[in-house]
Design a protein around this motif. Structure first.
Motif, PDB file in Angstrom:
ATOM      1  N   LEU A 254       0.830  -1.209   0.000  1.00 43.02           N
ATOM      2  CA  LEU A 254       0.000   0.000   0.000  1.00 43.02           C
ATOM      3  C   LEU A 254       0.863   1.257   0.000  1.00 43.02           C
ATOM      4  O   LEU A 254       0.544   2.243  -0.675  1.00 43.02           O
ATOM      5  CB  LEU A 254      -0.916   0.001   1.227  1.00 43.02           C
ATOM      6  N   THR A 255       1.956   1.208   0.757  1.00 41.50           N
ATOM      7  CA  THR A 255       2.868   2.357   0.797  1.00 41.50           C
ATOM      8  C   THR A 255       3.486   2.599  -0.575  1.00 41.50           C
ATOM      9  O   THR A 255       3.591   3.749  -1.027  1.00 41.50           O
ATOM     10  CB  THR A 255       3.976   2.113   1.841  1.00 41.50           C
ATOM     11  N   ILE A 256       3.874   1.526  -1.242  1.00 39.14           N
ATOM     12  CA  ILE A 256       4.425   1.647  -2.599  1.00 39.14           C
ATOM     13  C   ILE A 256       3.380   2.231  -3.544  1.00 39.14           C
ATOM     14  O   ILE A 256       3.676   3.104  -4.368  1.00 39.14           O
ATOM     15  CB  ILE A 256       4.905   0.275  -3.104  1.00 39.14           C
TER      16      ILE A 256
ATOM     17  N   TRP B  93       1.300   6.586  -6.887  1.00 42.26           N
ATOM     18  CA  TRP B  93       0.136   7.388  -7.245  1.00 42.26           C
ATOM     19  C   TRP B  93       0.421   8.882  -7.188  1.00 42.26           C
ATOM     20  O   TRP B  93       0.144   9.612  -8.133  1.00 42.26           O
ATOM     21  CB  TRP B  93      -1.030   7.042  -6.327  1.00 42.26           C
ATOM     22  N   SER B  94       0.982   9.342  -6.074  1.00 44.02           N
ATOM     23  CA  SER B  94       1.129  10.797  -5.915  1.00 44.02           C
ATOM     24  C   SER B  94       2.425  11.211  -5.232  1.00 44.02           C
ATOM     25  O   SER B  94       2.493  12.265  -4.615  1.00 44.02           O
ATOM     26  CB  SER B  94      -0.065  11.355  -5.123  1.00 44.02           C
ATOM     27  N   GLY B  95       3.456  10.369  -5.313  1.00 47.23           N
ATOM     28  CA  GLY B  95       4.745  10.756  -4.761  1.00 47.23           C
ATOM     29  C   GLY B  95       4.903  10.382  -3.293  1.00 47.23           C
ATOM     30  O   GLY B  95       4.052   9.736  -2.693  1.00 47.23           O
ATOM     31  N   TRP B  96       6.003  10.812  -2.726  1.00 43.80           N
ATOM     32  CA  TRP B  96       6.376  10.445  -1.358  1.00 43.80           C
ATOM     33  C   TRP B  96       5.424  11.051  -0.335  1.00 43.80           C
ATOM     34  O   TRP B  96       5.089  12.231  -0.406  1.00 43.80           O
ATOM     35  CB  TRP B  96       7.799  10.906  -1.078  1.00 43.80           C
ATOM     36  N   HIS B  97       4.990  10.228   0.630  1.00 45.86           N
ATOM     37  CA  HIS B  97       4.144  10.687   1.734  1.00 45.86           C
ATOM     38  C   HIS B  97       4.826  10.295   3.045  1.00 45.86           C
ATOM     39  O   HIS B  97       4.815   9.123   3.425  1.00 45.86           O
ATOM     40  CB  HIS B  97       2.753  10.053   1.662  1.00 45.86           C
ATOM     41  N   THR B  98       5.407  11.266   3.714  1.00 45.10           N
ATOM     42  CA  THR B  98       6.124  10.982   4.959  1.00 45.10           C
ATOM     43  C   THR B  98       5.211  10.350   5.997  1.00 45.10           C
ATOM     44  O   THR B  98       5.615   9.429   6.712  1.00 45.10           O
ATOM     45  CB  THR B  98       6.731  12.280   5.529  1.00 45.10           C
TER      46      THR B  98
ATOM     47  N   ILE C  88      14.284  -0.499   4.062  1.00 44.48           N
ATOM     48  CA  ILE C  88      13.194  -0.545   3.082  1.00 44.48           C
ATOM     49  C   ILE C  88      12.643   0.857   2.828  1.00 44.48           C
ATOM     50  O   ILE C  88      12.415   1.255   1.675  1.00 44.48           O
ATOM     51  CB  ILE C  88      12.075  -1.488   3.566  1.00 44.48           C
ATOM     52  N   ILE C  89      12.438   1.616   3.904  1.00 45.07           N
ATOM     53  CA  ILE C  89      11.937   2.988   3.747  1.00 45.07           C
ATOM     54  C   ILE C  89      12.926   3.833   2.953  1.00 45.07           C
ATOM     55  O   ILE C  89      12.533   4.625   2.081  1.00 45.07           O
ATOM     56  CB  ILE C  89      11.665   3.622   5.125  1.00 45.07           C
TER      57      ILE C  89
ATOM     58  N   THR D 242      12.398   5.788  -0.836  1.00 44.25           N
ATOM     59  CA  THR D 242      12.633   7.198  -1.186  1.00 44.25           C
ATOM     60  C   THR D 242      13.297   7.331  -2.551  1.00 44.25           C
ATOM     61  O   THR D 242      13.286   8.416  -3.144  1.00 44.25           O
ATOM     62  CB  THR D 242      13.525   7.888  -0.135  1.00 44.25           C
ATOM     63  N   LEU D 243      13.856   6.235  -3.048  1.00 47.37           N
ATOM     64  CA  LEU D 243      14.536   6.265  -4.343  1.00 47.37           C
ATOM     65  C   LEU D 243      13.595   5.987  -5.508  1.00 47.37           C
ATOM     66  O   LEU D 243      14.000   6.093  -6.668  1.00 47.37           O
ATOM     67  CB  LEU D 243      15.676   5.233  -4.358  1.00 47.37           C
ATOM     68  N   ILE D 244      12.360   5.596  -5.177  1.00 46.37           N
ATOM     69  CA  ILE D 244      11.393   5.293  -6.241  1.00 46.37           C
ATOM     70  C   ILE D 244      11.027   6.565  -7.004  1.00 46.37           C
ATOM     71  O   ILE D 244      10.718   7.579  -6.396  1.00 46.37           O
ATOM     72  CB  ILE D 244      10.112   4.651  -5.660  1.00 46.37           C
TER      73      ILE D 244
END
Length: 216
Positions: free
Chosen positions: A134-136, A141-146, A209-210, A214-216
């Motif tokens: 889900l995090t991926i 979908w809309s970029g990084w969400h801290t 993993i986190i 961030t590199l995605i």
């Protein structure tokens, strides 16, 4: 026609009107998450395992409101989210298989076969992989969400606490048998870097993993 994003249905909404309730809800969620980790897991622990997951799901949909509204079908069927969706499915299947295996082996002593020979807590592993998917998807979908990434780390930490408490109970119940099993089989992730620092290694893996996300 001028559109003011702070005016909804003719009612003026101050810019910061939603921040305080959100912070309050997040604080209460985090408080109850931590609280439930210390509830004894003997007997009803299977019910308690839902709380870290519930915390993550709450934060996920709070941070991505479009997925709980009209664009939910895009979340489920959008082609660019396929990789995350596959990870979600893998996590769900791991959880389901471990859960079914546990039900079949009820009252038959210590369960050490099947997925339980790969990791000591395959149900937690499955849930963690599911929410990682889900995090991926949220990133795709809309970029990084801290907030979503942090919620995932908190969820992992919650399951580490639950698993650690559960293992203390199992050591009391099964003694040497569980101690030997614990020495042979990894903790939550199927990686064994240390036999004495399982929780710390699990946190380290989650942080790696986190970082990779961030590199995605």
């Amino acid at each position: 026609m001028h559109y003011d994003e702070n005016v909804i249905s003719g009612i003026y909404m101050p810019k910061n009107s939603g921040k305080k309730p959100r912070r309050l809800i997040e604080a209460l969620s985090a408080f109850f998450l931590c609280l439930f980790q210390y509830v004894p897991v003997v007997g009803p622990w299977r019910g308690l395992m839902i709380f870290p997951l519930a915390f993550y799901i709450f934060e996920f949909f709070w941070s991505l409101p479009e997925f709980r509204e009209q664009q939910l079908h895009l979340f489920l069927f959008e082609p660019k989210l396929m990789f995350g969706r596959i990870v979600v499915l893998i996590g769900f299947l791991i959880f389901l298989a471990a859960f079914v295996q546990m039900l079949k082996a009820r009252r038959k002593g210590l369960l050490t076969s099947g997925l339980y020979s790969v990791v000591r807590h395959p149900q937690y592993f499955g849930i963690i992989i599911l929410t990682l998917g889900l995090t991926i998807m949220s990133i795709q979908w809309s970029g990084w969400h801290t907030s979503v990434a942090l919620a995932w780390l908190i969820e992992v930490f919650g399951y580490i606490l639950l698993a650690s408490y559960e293992e203390r109970c199992l050591l009391k119940e099964y003694g040497k048998e569980y101690a030997e099993y614990k020495q042979k089989v990894p903790f939550i992730f199927p990686i064994r870097l240390s036999k004495t620092l399982d929780p710390l290694i699990t946190i380290l893996i989650a942080l790696i993993i986190i970082f990779l996300l961030t590199l995605i």
